[in-house]
Scaffold this motif. Structure first.
Motif, mmCIF file in Angstrom:
data_model
loop_
_atom_site.group_PDB
_atom_site.id
_atom_site.type_symbol
_atom_site.label_atom_id
_atom_site.label_comp_id
_atom_site.label_asym_id
_atom_site.label_seq_id
_atom_site.Cartn_x
_atom_site.Cartn_y
_atom_site.Cartn_z
ATOM 1 N N PRO A 176 0.489 -1.213 0.187
ATOM 2 C CA PRO A 176 0.075 0.250 0.075
ATOM 3 C C PRO A 176 0.825 1.277 0.087
ATOM 4 C CG PRO A 176 -0.066 -0.907 1.430
ATOM 5 C CD PRO A 176 0.745 -2.074 1.042
ATOM 6 N N CYS A 177 2.109 0.951 0.207
ATOM 7 C CA CYS A 177 2.774 2.314 -0.018
ATOM 8 C C CYS A 177 2.278 3.391 1.054
ATOM 9 C CB CYS A 177 3.627 2.554 -1.063
ATOM 10 S SG CYS A 177 4.472 1.544 -2.166
ATOM 11 N N THR A 178 2.281 2.900 2.328
ATOM 12 C CA THR A 178 1.119 3.591 3.873
ATOM 13 C C THR A 178 2.561 3.470 4.903
ATOM 14 O OG1 THR A 178 -0.364 2.301 4.265
ATOM 15 C CG2 THR A 178 -0.844 4.276 2.179
ATOM 16 N N PRO A 179 2.010 4.151 6.133
ATOM 17 C CA PRO A 179 2.329 3.645 7.089
ATOM 18 C C PRO A 179 2.213 2.429 7.871
ATOM 19 C CG PRO A 179 1.445 5.629 7.497
ATOM 20 C CD PRO A 179 0.961 5.527 5.960
ATOM 21 N N GLY A 180 0.886 1.501 6.347
ATOM 22 C CA GLY A 180 0.070 0.200 7.382
ATOM 23 C C GLY A 180 1.164 -0.734 6.107
ATOM 24 N N ASN A 181 2.152 -0.247 6.021
ATOM 25 C CA ASN A 181 3.474 -1.139 5.282
ATOM 26 C C ASN A 181 4.011 -2.295 6.054
ATOM 27 O OD1 ASN A 181 3.342 0.735 3.290
ATOM 28 N ND2 ASN A 181 5.587 1.032 2.651
ATOM 29 N N VAL A 182 3.838 -1.659 7.808
ATOM 30 C CA VAL A 182 4.101 -3.233 8.146
ATOM 31 C C VAL A 182 3.534 -4.340 8.594
ATOM 32 C CG1 VAL A 182 5.304 -3.588 10.456
ATOM 33 C CG2 VAL A 182 6.145 -1.360 9.349
ATOM 34 N N TYR A 186 9.216 -8.817 2.431
ATOM 35 C CA TYR A 186 10.218 -7.746 3.856
ATOM 36 C C TYR A 186 10.603 -6.254 3.438
ATOM 37 C CZ TYR A 186 13.885 -7.829 6.066
ATOM 38 O OH TYR A 186 14.808 -7.130 7.269
ATOM 39 N N GLU A 187 10.717 -6.376 1.866
ATOM 40 C CA GLU A 187 11.225 -4.964 1.872
ATOM 41 C C GLU A 187 9.906 -3.866 2.244
ATOM 42 O OE1 GLU A 187 13.594 -5.449 -1.823
ATOM 43 O OE2 GLU A 187 12.073 -5.474 -2.557
ATOM 44 N N CYS A 188 8.365 -4.202 1.767
ATOM 45 C CA CYS A 188 6.906 -3.451 1.767
ATOM 46 C C CYS A 188 7.174 -3.718 3.196
ATOM 47 C CB CYS A 188 6.169 -4.735 1.646
ATOM 48 S SG CYS A 188 4.432 -3.749 2.339
ATOM 49 N N SER A 195 8.594 0.105 8.968
ATOM 50 C CA SER A 195 8.655 -0.246 10.106
ATOM 51 C C SER A 195 10.155 0.937 10.751
ATOM 52 C CB SER A 195 9.909 -0.933 10.126
ATOM 53 O OG SER A 195 11.124 -0.839 11.728
ATOM 54 N N SER A 196 9.752 1.684 11.552
ATOM 55 C CA SER A 196 10.418 3.416 11.877
ATOM 56 C C SER A 196 11.594 2.832 12.609
ATOM 57 C CB SER A 196 9.305 3.745 13.528
ATOM 58 O OG SER A 196 9.980 2.442 14.456
ATOM 59 N N LEU A 197 11.887 1.673 12.983
ATOM 60 C CA LEU A 197 13.604 1.612 13.231
ATOM 61 C C LEU A 197 14.190 1.489 11.493
ATOM 62 C CD1 LEU A 197 15.468 0.005 15.278
ATOM 63 C CD2 LEU A 197 15.408 -1.822 14.535
ATOM 64 N N ILE A 198 13.474 0.363 10.543
ATOM 65 C CA ILE A 198 14.883 1.033 9.312
ATOM 66 C C ILE A 198 14.825 2.803 8.761
ATOM 67 C CG2 ILE A 198 14.838 0.241 7.180
ATOM 68 C CD1 ILE A 198 15.105 -2.071 8.882
ATOM 69 N N LYS A 199 13.831 2.829 9.020
ATOM 70 C CA LYS A 199 13.158 4.592 8.788
ATOM 71 C C LYS A 199 14.320 5.527 9.439
ATOM 72 C CE LYS A 199 9.081 5.322 8.857
ATOM 73 N NZ LYS A 199 7.297 5.354 8.878
ATOM 74 N N ASN A 200 14.298 5.554 10.704
ATOM 75 C CA ASN A 200 15.345 6.175 11.115
ATOM 76 C C ASN A 200 17.013 5.685 10.764
ATOM 77 O OD1 ASN A 200 13.619 7.532 12.546
ATOM 78 N ND2 ASN A 200 13.429 5.530 14.221
ATOM 79 N N TYR A 201 17.168 4.314 10.793
ATOM 80 C CA TYR A 201 18.578 3.956 10.592
ATOM 81 C C TYR A 201 18.509 4.790 9.210
ATOM 82 C CZ TYR A 201 21.945 0.649 8.224
ATOM 83 O OH TYR A 201 23.150 0.767 7.557
ATOM 84 N N MET A 202 17.766 4.592 8.118
ATOM 85 C CA MET A 202 18.329 4.921 6.682
ATOM 86 C C MET A 202 18.376 6.647 6.877
ATOM 87 S SD MET A 202 16.298 2.179 3.203
ATOM 88 C CE MET A 202 17.027 0.558 3.449
ATOM 89 N N CYS A 203 17.912 7.241 7.396
ATOM 90 C CA CYS A 203 17.471 8.883 7.422
ATOM 91 C C CYS A 203 18.115 9.149 8.116
ATOM 92 C CB CYS A 203 16.214 9.091 6.774
ATOM 93 S SG CYS A 203 14.691 8.133 5.936
ATOM 94 N N LYS A 204 18.777 8.500 9.250
ATOM 95 C CA LYS A 204 19.827 9.198 10.747
ATOM 96 C C LYS A 204 20.738 10.181 9.488
ATOM 97 C CE LYS A 204 23.006 5.964 10.757
ATOM 98 N NZ LYS A 204 23.853 4.316 11.219
ATOM 99 N N ASP A 205 21.072 9.822 8.383
ATOM 100 C CA ASP A 205 21.829 11.003 8.492
ATOM 101 C C ASP A 205 21.822 12.548 7.405
ATOM 102 O OD1 ASP A 205 21.391 10.260 5.872
ATOM 103 O OD2 ASP A 205 23.242 9.613 5.119
ATOM 104 N N LYS A 206 20.168 13.297 7.664
ATOM 105 C CA LYS A 206 19.320 13.849 7.252
ATOM 106 C C LYS A 206 19.557 14.825 7.689
ATOM 107 C CE LYS A 206 18.147 12.221 2.996
ATOM 108 N NZ LYS A 206 18.181 11.978 2.296
ATOM 109 N N PRO A 207 20.006 16.099 7.824
ATOM 110 C CA PRO A 207 20.559 17.122 8.316
ATOM 111 C C PRO A 207 19.155 18.282 9.082
ATOM 112 C CG PRO A 207 20.506 18.328 6.279
ATOM 113 C CD PRO A 207 20.517 16.587 6.242
ATOM 114 N N SER A 208 18.240 18.115 8.487
ATOM 115 C CA SER A 208 16.594 18.873 9.754
ATOM 116 C C SER A 208 15.831 18.113 9.792
ATOM 117 C CB SER A 208 16.736 19.758 8.446
ATOM 118 O OG SER A 208 15.965 19.899 7.281
#
Length: 324
Positions: A42-48, A127-129, A134-147
């Motif tokens: 669905p590509c929404t927060p319901g992906n998990v 698994y990709e969907c 997942s908040s854990l994966i999102k925080n890991y992949m976007c952790k280098d964003k400055p703002s």
């Protein structure tokens, strides 16, 4: 004809392996159909929830179906709680024995669910969907964003990438990290397959090492059990047909039936007991034991102290052959 006979002999000798292989192939084919036709992230927060449901729910359903179609499960539970005697765990009398008997059954039932999980992880789409939401994966992949704004945008893009191939190509930095999810999934899939094969080999070796009989006697035992099941089906069919014919004829002709010998409830109950191996006896089935202990009336009939997994085939009524 000789080639056909050779193929049939090969199938009979390796029917257990071929059976597991067919189940695995059917499960893999079903997973392929689900991935291509049914699954739409669905590509929404319901992906998990959505991705996890497609990864785990079918495996759980296959596990339950395995119990439903397994003949030994029904042999264990049928008649175990008669109303006049109250509930009892099993013929062995203890829940521990009951659990030990179910362990090899569960191992066979797990073939289809584990195949689903392994194939699904190797394809990685489920698994990709699930991981993209997942908040854990999102925080890991976007952790280098400055703002904070860029981080939130990264989270939104991560949710949409499984549904948008063009977006995947445009966001090179994020797509590179997203590819790591596929690698993780496939790594878990291969790790699961390797673990299952290793455990299966170890348990098979241990099982055979503790076999109470030699290899050739075990082969003879399996042949005997197969033939006994075939004859039981044939005789039961003939007996039931004859009894039905007598009763139907008496019904329409209003006559009394002639005496007709049929096994009693107690006789059926005795041959339905689970086989327990005794080192001082050489019985190949409960019917064999029944007819050699004065129709089960001897005190020796109840003896037997080992339910060995290697002899589990004795109690497994082959549905395709016995039909019982």
């Amino acid at each position: 004809m000789d080639k056909l006979r050779g193929v049939m002999d090969f199938c009979i000798r390796h029917q257990t392996f071929l059976g597991y292989s067919i189940v695995s192939l059917l499960t893999a084919a079903t997973e392929q159909i689900f991935s291509v036709v049914v699954f739409k992230c669905p590509c929404t927060p319901g992906n998990v929830l959505y991705g996890s449901a497609f990864l785990l729910a079918p495996a759980f359903i296959l596990f339950l179906l395995g119990f439903m179609v397994n003949s030994k499960v029904w042999r264990l539970v049928t008649g175990s709680c008669p109303s006049e005697k109250g509930c009892r765990c099993n013929p062995c009398g203890t829940c521990k024995c009951y659990c030990l008997l179910l362990m090899p059954v569960i191992a066979r039932i797990l073939v289809a669910p584990l195949t689903w999980l392994a194939v699904a992880l190797l394809r990685a789409s489920f698994y990709e969907c699930a991981a993209s939401g997942s908040s854990l994966i999102k925080n890991y992949m976007c952790k280098d964003k400055p703002s904070t704004g860029e981080e939130e945008k990264c989270h939104e893009l991560l949710l949409r990438i499984p549904c948008n191939a063009k977006l995947f190509e445009e966001e090179k930095d994020l797509s590179t990290k997203f590819l790591s999810l596929q690698a993780q999934s496939q790594l878990l899939g291969w790790l699961m397959i390797a673990t299952i094969m290793t455990v299966a080999l170890i348990l098979t070796c241990i099982n055979r090492c503790y076999s109470p009989v030699s290899y050739l006697q075990l082969m003879f035992w399996k042949i005997y059990t197969k033939k006994e099941q075939e004859l039981l089906k044939t005789k039961a069919t003939e007996h039931a047909a004859k009894l039905a014919e007598i009763n139907t004829k008496c019904f329409f002709e209003a006559t009394d039936p002639a005496p007709f010998q049929t096994p009693s409830n107690e006789d059926w109950r005795k041959i339905s007991f689970l086989y327990a191996f005794h080192p001082e006896e050489q019985y190949y089935s409960m019917i064999h034991k029944y007819v050699n202990t004065n129709r089960g009336s001897s005190t020796r009939f109840g003896t037997g102290n080992q339910n060995l997994p290697v002899l589990g085939f004795v109690d497994e009524a082959n549905i395709s052959e016995a039909g019982l």
